[in-house]
Design a protein around this motif. Structure first.
Motif, mmCIF file in Angstrom:
data_model
loop_
_atom_site.group_PDB
_atom_site.id
_atom_site.type_symbol
_atom_site.label_atom_id
_atom_site.label_comp_id
_atom_site.label_asym_id
_atom_site.label_seq_id
_atom_site.Cartn_x
_atom_site.Cartn_y
_atom_site.Cartn_z
ATOM 1 N N ALA A 138 -31.421 46.335 -40.886
ATOM 2 C CA ALA A 138 -31.383 45.732 -39.556
ATOM 3 C C ALA A 138 -32.625 44.898 -39.275
ATOM 4 N N ARG A 139 -33.794 45.436 -39.527
ATOM 5 C CA ARG A 139 -35.031 44.717 -39.222
ATOM 6 C C ARG A 139 -35.154 43.439 -40.049
ATOM 7 N N TRP A 140 -34.744 43.514 -41.314
ATOM 8 C CA TRP A 140 -34.755 42.303 -42.139
ATOM 9 C C TRP A 140 -33.854 41.222 -41.547
ATOM 10 N N LEU A 141 -32.625 41.595 -41.178
ATOM 11 C CA LEU A 141 -31.693 40.610 -40.650
ATOM 12 C C LEU A 141 -32.216 39.988 -39.356
ATOM 13 N N ILE A 142 -32.701 40.806 -38.445
ATOM 14 C CA ILE A 142 -33.174 40.295 -37.159
ATOM 15 C C ILE A 142 -34.311 39.304 -37.370
ATOM 16 N N ALA A 143 -35.249 39.641 -38.256
ATOM 17 C CA ALA A 143 -36.364 38.734 -38.539
ATOM 18 C C ALA A 143 -35.874 37.441 -39.182
ATOM 19 N N ALA A 144 -34.911 37.545 -40.103
ATOM 20 C CA ALA A 144 -34.406 36.357 -40.790
ATOM 21 C C ALA A 144 -33.644 35.441 -39.831
ATOM 22 N N VAL A 145 -32.871 36.016 -38.938
ATOM 23 C CA VAL A 145 -32.137 35.205 -37.959
ATOM 24 C C VAL A 145 -33.113 34.508 -37.022
ATOM 25 N N HIS A 146 -34.113 35.218 -36.550
ATOM 26 C CA HIS A 146 -35.092 34.604 -35.655
ATOM 27 C C HIS A 146 -35.838 33.459 -36.354
ATOM 28 N N ARG A 147 -36.046 33.592 -37.642
ATOM 29 C CA ARG A 147 -36.726 32.527 -38.395
ATOM 30 C C ARG A 147 -35.826 31.307 -38.569
ATOM 31 N N GLU A 148 -34.569 31.531 -38.894
ATOM 32 C CA GLU A 148 -33.659 30.423 -39.188
ATOM 33 C C GLU A 148 -32.939 29.883 -37.960
ATOM 34 N N LEU A 149 -32.755 30.732 -36.965
ATOM 35 C CA LEU A 149 -31.996 30.340 -35.772
ATOM 36 C C LEU A 149 -32.739 30.793 -34.512
ATOM 37 N N PRO A 150 -33.835 30.152 -34.188
ATOM 38 C CA PRO A 150 -34.582 30.549 -32.991
ATOM 39 C C PRO A 150 -33.701 30.498 -31.743
ATOM 40 N N GLY A 151 -33.801 31.546 -30.924
ATOM 41 C CA GLY A 151 -33.012 31.600 -29.690
ATOM 42 C C GLY A 151 -31.694 32.325 -29.829
ATOM 43 N N VAL A 152 -31.250 32.585 -31.067
ATOM 44 C CA VAL A 152 -30.013 33.334 -31.283
ATOM 45 C C VAL A 152 -30.342 34.822 -31.277
ATOM 46 N N ARG A 153 -29.550 35.604 -30.548
ATOM 47 C CA ARG A 153 -29.797 37.044 -30.392
ATOM 48 C C ARG A 153 -28.911 37.845 -31.333
ATOM 49 N N VAL A 154 -29.471 38.951 -31.820
ATOM 50 C CA VAL A 154 -28.742 39.837 -32.731
ATOM 51 C C VAL A 154 -28.450 41.142 -31.997
ATOM 52 N N GLN A 155 -27.166 41.436 -31.811
ATOM 53 C CA GLN A 155 -26.760 42.662 -31.137
ATOM 54 C C GLN A 155 -26.082 43.611 -32.132
ATOM 55 N N ALA A 156 -26.230 44.898 -31.890
ATOM 56 C CA ALA A 156 -25.584 45.909 -32.726
ATOM 57 C C ALA A 156 -24.158 46.138 -32.227
ATOM 58 N N TRP A 157 -23.201 45.903 -33.106
ATOM 59 C CA TRP A 157 -21.784 46.123 -32.786
ATOM 60 C C TRP A 157 -21.445 47.561 -33.172
ATOM 61 N N LEU A 158 -21.151 48.368 -32.146
ATOM 62 C CA LEU A 158 -20.884 49.794 -32.319
ATOM 63 C C LEU A 158 -19.476 50.119 -31.818
ATOM 64 N N GLY A 159 -18.786 50.960 -32.509
ATOM 65 C CA GLY A 159 -17.439 51.317 -32.063
ATOM 66 C C GLY A 159 -16.978 52.619 -32.677
ATOM 67 N N ASP A 160 -15.798 53.026 -32.252
ATOM 68 C CA ASP A 160 -15.146 54.205 -32.826
ATOM 69 C C ASP A 160 -13.720 54.257 -32.285
ATOM 70 N N VAL A 161 -12.902 55.041 -32.956
ATOM 71 C CA VAL A 161 -11.547 55.313 -32.484
ATOM 72 C C VAL A 161 -11.623 56.431 -31.450
ATOM 73 N N LEU A 162 -10.959 56.237 -30.332
ATOM 74 C CA LEU A 162 -10.929 57.258 -29.287
ATOM 75 C C LEU A 162 -9.726 58.179 -29.474
ATOM 76 N N ALA A 163 -9.896 59.420 -29.061
ATOM 77 C CA ALA A 163 -8.816 60.409 -29.169
ATOM 78 C C ALA A 163 -7.916 60.334 -27.934
ATOM 79 N N THR A 164 -7.459 59.118 -27.630
ATOM 80 C CA THR A 164 -6.582 58.939 -26.477
ATOM 81 C C THR A 164 -5.101 58.980 -26.844
ATOM 82 N N GLU A 165 -4.799 58.691 -28.114
ATOM 83 C CA GLU A 165 -3.400 58.651 -28.529
ATOM 84 C C GLU A 165 -3.153 59.478 -29.792
#
Length: 373
Positions: A138-165
């Protein structure tokens, strides 16, 4: 032990001087009247047809309305506001990508409206925990994106299957599980991510445990000067359609417009998963996206970024027809909905799903119809 069945027997009643038999034992038995079976079958067929039409007529009417919704002109200025996003696969943080891949990604994204990268960093465990081993680079990617694409933000995409069905999955009704999700979010933001993007499915309309979780998560993201964003279900295309579909199919799929608004008021960004719509034609899909865009705009506060999903993937299965759900149809639908509802809205964009399935044609259509229009 059950009592033996009994049957009440009535006595004949005199009518105009004659005894009229009363009760089943007194009714003379004989062959059915000629044509009785045919009349019964016709009645069954007609009843079935009437019930089918009663169910299909609203759907057919809605499909015609979607086709009409795809017509008309788009307003000037209804293109990127520089607030677009893209979902990126797990390969970006597990060691499969390197500096050259980031440079290639930067070349792809320069000159577009993409401001946020939702990088798959999970999934969460069913108990809400998230091992740090899931995002080792994660830290490598965030640093690399900031270097190559200043102003672009890196967010963590988190998910899971819910026990609703099904019996297996995350259970948001458990306070301990929600608390663990909050701790996991705090930990992943400490790793340098500039936001947390949640995709929990299937999430039923009206789920108050989810709203409570968002309230808790937003306090954490604000403390870290980070963003809270969510992937959102589509909005009822017909009134209370999620209830009807849930009763018929066991999978409500849609949210009420009011519930969508409740979610939108609790986050910084909300991205509508405006694909997998079951629409068979480009014109119907585009009209559907136009409708979804308008419905979402009506209840999303001006302080929240609203993003409409674009299908950067190609499958043919129930719910998604590759020939119908295209980027050009989606972008036109987005522009039509934006034009009719809030053409000058600043906090608006599109979200591209997903990087590893995108084709050159997808990128070309996004640039031509949304970025450089």
């Amino acid at each position: 032990m059950d009592a033996e069945p009994t049957q009440e027997r009535t006595q004949p009643v005199a009518v105009d001087g004659e005894d009229v038999p009363q009760g089943p034992e007194d009714v003379p038995q004989g062959p059915p009247a000629p044509g009785t079976g045919r009349r019964k079958r016709r009645w069954i067929r007609r009843t079935a047809l009437a019930l089918a039409l009663l169910f299909l007529f609203p759907l057919l009417t809605a499909e015609v309305a979607l086709r009409v919704n795809y017509t008309g002109d788009t307003a000037d200025g209804t293109y990127t506001r520089g607030k677009d996003a893209i979902w990126l696969g797990h390969a970006w943080i597990d060691g499969r990508k390197d500096d050259q891949d980031v440079k290639n990604l930067a070349r792809r994204l320069r000159g577009t409206g993409i401001r946020d990268l939702y990088v798959h960093s999970g999934p969460l465990e069913h108990d809400g925990t998230l091992p740090s081993s899931d995002y080792p680079r994660a830290r490598w990617l965030i640093a690399a994106v900031h270097r190559e694409l200043p102003g672009v933000r890196v967010q963590a995409w988190l998910g899971d299957v819910l026990a609703t069905e099904s019996p297996d999955g995350m259970r948001l009704e458990r306070a301990a599980t929600r608390a663990a999700v909050v701790r996991s979010t705090r930990e992943i933001l400490a790793a340098g991510f500039e936001g947390a993007h949640f995709d929990l499915e299937p999430l039923h309309s009206g789920d108050h445990d989810y709203l409570d979780l968002l309230d808790d998560l937003h306090r954490v993201t604000r403390d870290h000067d980070a963003l809270l964003s969510v992937a959102a279900h589509q909005i009822d295309p017909l009134p209370a359609f999620h209830s009807v579909w849930g009763a018929l199919a066991g999978h409500p799929k849609w949210w009420s417009q009011a519930y969508f608004g409740q979610v939108a008021r609790r986050v910084d960004q909300i991205a509508v998963m405006s694909y997998d719509t079951m629409q068979p034609l480009q014109s119907l899909y585009g009209g559907y996206v136009a409708q979804q865009t308008s419905l979402a705009l009506e209840v999303t506060p001006p302080s929240t970024d609203l993003l409409m999903g674009l299908p950067f993937y190609h499958e043919n299965r129930f719910g998604h027809w590759n020939h119908a759900e295209t980027v050009p149809a989606a972008v036109r639908g987005v522009r039509l909905g934006l034009s009719r509802t809030d053409a000058d809205r600043a906090r608006f964009g599109v979200a591209l799903y997903v990087d590893f399935a995108a084709t050159a044609d997808d990128w070309s259509a996004y640039r031509k119809d949304w970025v450089n229009h």
